[in-house]
Enzyme design. Structure first.
Site, PDB file in Angstrom:
ATOM      1  N   GLY A  15       0.928  -0.866   0.018  1.00  0.00           N
ATOM      2  CA  GLY A  15       0.245  -0.024  -0.403  1.00  0.00           C
ATOM      3  C   GLY A  15       0.938   1.548   0.121  1.00  0.00           C
ATOM      4  N   ASP A  61      -3.543 -12.821   2.236  1.00  0.00           N
ATOM      5  CA  ASP A  61      -5.170 -12.055   2.937  1.00  0.00           C
ATOM      6  C   ASP A  61      -4.849 -12.587   3.882  1.00  0.00           C
ATOM      7  OD1 ASP A  61      -7.635 -11.416   3.367  1.00  0.00           O
ATOM      8  OD2 ASP A  61      -8.620 -11.473   2.347  1.00  0.00           O
ATOM      9  N   SER A  80      -5.860  -3.134   5.221  1.00  0.00           N
ATOM     10  CA  SER A  80      -6.832  -2.334   5.354  1.00  0.00           C
ATOM     11  C   SER A  80      -7.163  -1.831   4.360  1.00  0.00           C
ATOM     12  CB  SER A  80      -6.886  -1.803   6.977  1.00  0.00           C
ATOM     13  OG  SER A  80      -8.561  -1.221   6.980  1.00  0.00           O
ATOM     14  N   ASN A 104      -5.693 -13.048  13.240  1.00  0.00           N
ATOM     15  CA  ASN A 104      -4.628 -13.224  12.567  1.00  0.00           C
ATOM     16  C   ASN A 104      -3.679 -13.088  13.566  1.00  0.00           C
ATOM     17  OD1 ASN A 104      -6.384 -15.083  11.799  1.00  0.00           O
ATOM     18  ND2 ASN A 104      -6.707 -14.518   9.873  1.00  0.00           N
ATOM     19  N   TYR A 150     -15.417   1.387   8.490  1.00  0.00           N
ATOM     20  CA  TYR A 150     -13.682   0.805   8.769  1.00  0.00           C
ATOM     21  C   TYR A 150     -13.497   1.940  10.038  1.00  0.00           C
ATOM     22  CZ  TYR A 150      -9.312   3.432   7.750  1.00  0.00           C
ATOM     23  OH  TYR A 150      -8.003   3.806   8.350  1.00  0.00           O
TER      24      TYR A 150
END
Length: 318
Positions: A15, A61, A80, A104, A150
């Site tokens: 990202g 993922d 995210s 996780n 969010y």
């Protein structure tokens, strides 16, 4: 480059902020594992890192349980969707990433005995009634509004982060990231700086939601990465606000970008989005006291670097 023994996982590492963080950590000599499912991250953001010694790409993922073979010393959890365009396009994925995904990654941190840093957000404050926002402010969040997927994903992520610390002694930290901008943002991600730069480079009017008098506090990405690294290396848990205290009206941001691109200052207007905050500025005294950190890059300097990057990126893609 001589690699040290520290091995770091960055989720969401392809990202905008994640790729800059991976680059910084490699530059500091660490071994870096970048995990991303590329739902919003871009391969182009990390293409130049793929041949670097000590860099490993894991297409993953985080909503699915996973392991990273070998030791891990630090985990930066940035995975995210983060822009309104993305999390409204991917509402369930956003909620699952903040909940199951954070569970996780925390389980992995516990198994590896790694320090875990959650990249949370100023959105946990909602449309704030207290200004500026200190870490003690509990927020004004609409749990069923369009931004809630969010907001609530990150609020849950903060809660489960501290639950792991209390239940298992996991070493954790929470960074509440305020508006950040810079190279590698996507022009279509819906946030004010890339939106205005895209419009300016195309010679279009600037699109204003509401009156344009609402304010944003903009922090350049290199400064944000510095802050995340400092918080990870500190013993502090937070939450700690990270961002700029330089507050600008949206109209003034447009004016700055117009000046630097030569685009005429023309506007189109649309209604302000539901729950879009009128004012947002962090109280960063805690970051200054605990980390000795405050942004070093002025907004005009950062905007110039961002425009330059977008010109190059657009030129190479056309």
């Amino acid at each position: 480059m001589r690699l040290d023994s520290t091995r770091v996982l960055v989720t969401g590492g392809a990202g905008f902020i994640g790729s800059a963080l991976c680059e910084r950590l490699l530059g500091d000599g660490h071994r870096v594992v970048c995990a991303d499912n590329f739902s919003t991250g871009r391969q182009a953001n990390i293409a130049h890192l793929l041949t670097e010694p000590g860099f490993q790409l894991l297409t993953q993922d985080v909503v699915e349980p996973f392991d990273v073979p070998g030791p891990l010393d630090q985990i930066f959890h940035l995975a995210s969707p983060a822009s309104p365009v993305d999390y409204q396009r991917l509402p369930l994925e956003t909620l699952r990433t903040g909940s199951a995904g954070t569970d996780n990654v925390l389980a992995l941190a516990r198994a590896k005995n790694a320090r875990f840093l959650l990249a949370s957000t100023s959105e946990v404050y909602g449309d704030p009634l207290e200004h500026p926002q200190p870490e003690t402010y509990l927020g004004n969040v609409n749990t069923v509004g369009p931004r809630s997927v969010y907001d609530e994903a990150k609020r849950y992520a903060e809660a489960v982060t501290f639950a792991y610390h209390r239940a298992y002694g996991t070493d954790v930290a929470i960074a509440r990231i305020f508006n950040t901008f810079g190279p590698r943002m996507r022009l279509n991600d819906g946030r004010v700086v890339p939106n205005f730069i895209a419009q300016a480079l195309d010679g279009r009017p600037f699109s204003i939601n509401g009156t344009g008098k609402q304010t944003r506090s903009l922090c350049y990405v290199d400064d944000m990465v510095d802050a995340l690294v400092l918080l990870m290396r500190s013993p502090h848990r937070g939450p700690v606000n990270l961002g700029s205290t330089d507050e600008m009206a949206v109209l003034d941001i447009a004016g700055l970008i117009a000046d630097q691109t030569g685009n005429p200052l023309r506007f189109t207007y649309a209604p302000l989005g539901q729950d879009d905050p009128e004012r947002r500025r962090p109280d960063t005294r805690l970051a200054q006291r605990l980390l000795g950190w405050s942004p070093a890059t002025g907004i005009p300097e950062g905007i110039a670097a961002t425009i330059s990057w977008f010109r190059t990126d657009l030129g190479s893609s056309r």
